[in-house]
Design a protein around this motif. Structure first.
Motif, PDB file in Angstrom:
ATOM      1  N   GLY A 123       0.819  -1.213   0.000  1.00 19.12           N
ATOM      2  CA  GLY A 123       0.000   0.000   0.000  1.00 19.12           C
ATOM      3  C   GLY A 123       0.851   1.261   0.000  1.00 19.12           C
ATOM      4  N   LEU A 124       1.917   1.262   0.797  1.00 28.08           N
ATOM      5  CA  LEU A 124       2.793   2.433   0.862  1.00 28.08           C
ATOM      6  C   LEU A 124       3.524   2.646  -0.464  1.00 28.08           C
ATOM      7  N   LEU A 125       4.011   1.549  -1.061  1.00 33.66           N
ATOM      8  CA  LEU A 125       4.764   1.672  -2.314  1.00 33.66           C
ATOM      9  C   LEU A 125       3.853   2.060  -3.481  1.00 33.66           C
ATOM     10  N   GLU A 126       2.641   1.532  -3.507  1.00 32.25           N
ATOM     11  CA  GLU A 126       1.710   1.900  -4.580  1.00 32.25           C
ATOM     12  C   GLU A 126       1.384   3.388  -4.518  1.00 32.25           C
ATOM     13  N   ALA A 127       1.196   3.902  -3.293  1.00 32.57           N
ATOM     14  CA  ALA A 127       0.921   5.333  -3.142  1.00 32.57           C
ATOM     15  C   ALA A 127       2.147   6.157  -3.544  1.00 32.57           C
ATOM     16  N   ALA A 128       3.345   5.658  -3.214  1.00 29.52           N
ATOM     17  CA  ALA A 128       4.574   6.367  -3.575  1.00 29.52           C
ATOM     18  C   ALA A 128       4.776   6.375  -5.086  1.00 29.52           C
ATOM     19  N   ALA A 129       4.436   5.265  -5.742  1.00 28.95           N
ATOM     20  CA  ALA A 129       4.595   5.191  -7.198  1.00 28.95           C
ATOM     21  C   ALA A 129       3.700   6.213  -7.895  1.00 28.95           C
ATOM     22  N   ALA A 130       2.580   6.538  -7.272  1.00 27.92           N
ATOM     23  CA  ALA A 130       1.656   7.510  -7.858  1.00 27.92           C
ATOM     24  C   ALA A 130       1.976   8.952  -7.422  1.00 27.92           C
ATOM     25  N   HIS A 131       2.848   9.111  -6.431  1.00 26.47           N
ATOM     26  CA  HIS A 131       3.198  10.440  -5.934  1.00 26.47           C
ATOM     27  C   HIS A 131       4.100  11.147  -6.956  1.00 26.47           C
ATOM     28  N   PRO A 132       3.877  12.428  -7.208  1.00 27.29           N
ATOM     29  CA  PRO A 132       4.685  13.144  -8.216  1.00 27.29           C
ATOM     30  C   PRO A 132       6.183  13.139  -7.911  1.00 27.29           C
ATOM     31  N   ASP A 133       6.547  13.083  -6.617  1.00 27.26           N
ATOM     32  CA  ASP A 133       7.960  13.052  -6.242  1.00 27.26           C
ATOM     33  C   ASP A 133       8.405  11.664  -5.791  1.00 27.26           C
ATOM     34  N   GLY A 134       7.501  10.692  -5.895  1.00 27.27           N
ATOM     35  CA  GLY A 134       7.851   9.329  -5.501  1.00 27.27           C
ATOM     36  C   GLY A 134       8.033   9.149  -4.009  1.00 27.27           C
ATOM     37  N   LEU A 135       7.486  10.074  -3.199  1.00 29.82           N
ATOM     38  CA  LEU A 135       7.678   9.986  -1.751  1.00 29.82           C
ATOM     39  C   LEU A 135       6.792   8.910  -1.139  1.00 29.82           C
ATOM     40  N   VAL A 136       7.374   8.176  -0.197  1.00 27.11           N
ATOM     41  CA  VAL A 136       6.621   7.191   0.587  1.00 27.11           C
ATOM     42  C   VAL A 136       6.070   7.939   1.794  1.00 27.11           C
ATOM     43  N   LEU A 137       4.757   8.077   1.869  1.00 26.52           N
ATOM     44  CA  LEU A 137       4.144   8.890   2.920  1.00 26.52           C
ATOM     45  C   LEU A 137       3.760   8.019   4.111  1.00 26.52           C
ATOM     46  N   PRO A 138       4.211   8.351   5.311  1.00 26.61           N
ATOM     47  CA  PRO A 138       3.856   7.561   6.498  1.00 26.61           C
ATOM     48  C   PRO A 138       2.426   7.851   6.937  1.00 26.61           C
ATOM     49  N   PRO A 139       1.626   6.832   7.279  1.00 27.41           N
ATOM     50  CA  PRO A 139       0.284   7.081   7.798  1.00 27.41           C
ATOM     51  C   PRO A 139       0.352   7.933   9.060  1.00 27.41           C
ATOM     52  N   ALA A 140      -0.525   8.897   9.160  1.00 27.09           N
ATOM     53  CA  ALA A 140      -0.483   9.831  10.281  1.00 27.09           C
ATOM     54  C   ALA A 140      -0.729   9.149  11.618  1.00 27.09           C
ATOM     55  N   ASP A 141      -1.540   8.058  11.614  1.00 24.25           N
ATOM     56  CA  ASP A 141      -1.882   7.407  12.880  1.00 24.25           C
ATOM     57  C   ASP A 141      -1.015   6.189  13.167  1.00 24.25           C
ATOM     58  N   MET A 142       0.098   6.026  12.462  1.00 22.60           N
ATOM     59  CA  MET A 142       0.965   4.865  12.672  1.00 22.60           C
ATOM     60  C   MET A 142       1.758   5.040  13.970  1.00 22.60           C
ATOM     61  N   ALA A 143       1.795   3.992  14.764  1.00 27.11           N
ATOM     62  CA  ALA A 143       2.532   4.035  16.029  1.00 27.11           C
ATOM     63  C   ALA A 143       4.019   4.255  15.761  1.00 27.11           C
ATOM     64  N   PRO A 144       4.716   5.004  16.639  1.00 27.58           N
ATOM     65  CA  PRO A 144       6.134   5.302  16.418  1.00 27.58           C
ATOM     66  C   PRO A 144       6.998   4.068  16.209  1.00 27.58           C
ATOM     67  N   ALA A 145       6.760   3.006  16.999  1.00 24.57           N
ATOM     68  CA  ALA A 145       7.579   1.798  16.873  1.00 24.57           C
ATOM     69  C   ALA A 145       7.386   1.141  15.509  1.00 24.57           C
ATOM     70  N   ILE A 146       6.130   1.087  15.067  1.00 28.46           N
ATOM     71  CA  ILE A 146       5.840   0.484  13.763  1.00 28.46           C
ATOM     72  C   ILE A 146       6.386   1.371  12.653  1.00 28.46           C
ATOM     73  N   ARG A 147       6.310   2.664  12.851  1.00 29.06           N
ATOM     74  CA  ARG A 147       6.820   3.633  11.865  1.00 29.06           C
ATOM     75  C   ARG A 147       8.327   3.412  11.641  1.00 29.06           C
ATOM     76  N   THR A 148       9.061   3.294  12.762  1.00 23.56           N
ATOM     77  CA  THR A 148      10.508   3.081  12.671  1.00 23.56           C
ATOM     78  C   THR A 148      10.839   1.756  12.011  1.00 23.56           C
ATOM     79  N   MET A 149      10.118   0.693  12.420  1.00 21.04           N
ATOM     80  CA  MET A 149      10.364  -0.637  11.865  1.00 21.04           C
ATOM     81  C   MET A 149      10.054  -0.686  10.374  1.00 21.04           C
TER      82      MET A 149
END
Length: 215
Positions: free
Chosen positions: A9-35
């Motif tokens: 899901g993250l990579l598909e959204a990044a592939a469609a992003h004009p700058d190719g950025l992988v956007l972190p979900p706003a509600d993702m827990a810090p530990a999961i975000r880092t991992m």
């Protein structure tokens, strides 16, 4: 490599992003975000992208973001070869009748036996091509330390629960028992019931693995 639902899901959204950025979900827990960021980088699916500290696209406090790599885009491509063109599959009934008439009968001139009906639709939690795993069998396997397969939420009816499933999958992959216990699931319909079964089986498997490691 096989992508998790969260990674895909993250990579598909990044592939469609004009700058190719992988956007972190706003509600993702810090530990999961880092991992998640670490795994995407380690697998070569995303590379570091310098951003401002306050940029919501930053994965780290220092303002470092992630940008999808060529390997990340390649990982999104289907592994299996495409099936036969629809034009061939959708041949006109007349052609099909002619093909059936031309086919040789079974031995002793008996008409060909009807084909067996296809398998039932995959049950939730069953990978394609695998036998149906009941809730009881899943828990028995979990008691031996076998992690359950995530439920199949590809159907449109599960769409609004896919993000929740991705969060649970990330917790399971991280071995975060406390996070799984704290996850709030209200099993009032088929989708949350499947999430609850998956969470409970995953917790049982992780507990069994921890017990075995101490033995």
């Amino acid at each position: 490599m096989k992508l998790t639902d969260l990674q895909r899901g993250l990579l598909e959204a990044a592939a469609a992003h004009p700058d190719g950025l992988v956007l972190p979900p706003a509600d993702m827990a810090p530990a999961i975000r880092t991992m998640t960021a670490r795994r995407l980088s380690a697998a070569g699916l995303a590379g570091a992208a310098p951003l401002h500290e306050a940029d919501p696209a930053a994965w780290h406090k220092d303002g470092t973001g992630l940008r999808i790599t060529l390997a990340g885009r390649e990982a999104l491509k289907p592994d299996a070869a495409p099936e036969a063109p629809a034009a061939q599959e959708g041949a006109k009934p007349a052609r099909r009748r002619k093909a059936a008439e031309a086919a040789p009968p079974d031995q002793e001139g008996a008409p060909a036996a009807p084909e067996a009906p296809p398998d039932a639709a995959p049950a939730i939690g069953r990978p394609a091509g695998k036998p149906i795993i009941t809730g009881k069998a899943m828990m028995e396997a979990a008691a031996k330390g076998t992690l359950p397969a995530p439920p199949d939420f590809s159907a449109e009816t599960h769409k609004r629960f896919r993000k929740r499933l991705a969060e649970l999958v990330a917790l399971v992959e991280a071995g975060d028992l406390e996070g799984l216990r704290a996850a709030v699931i209200n099993p009032i319909s088929s989708s949350p019931k499947a999430l609850d079964r998956y969470r409970n089986a995953a917790m049982a498997a992780l507990e069994a693995q921890a017990a075995a490691a101490k033995a």
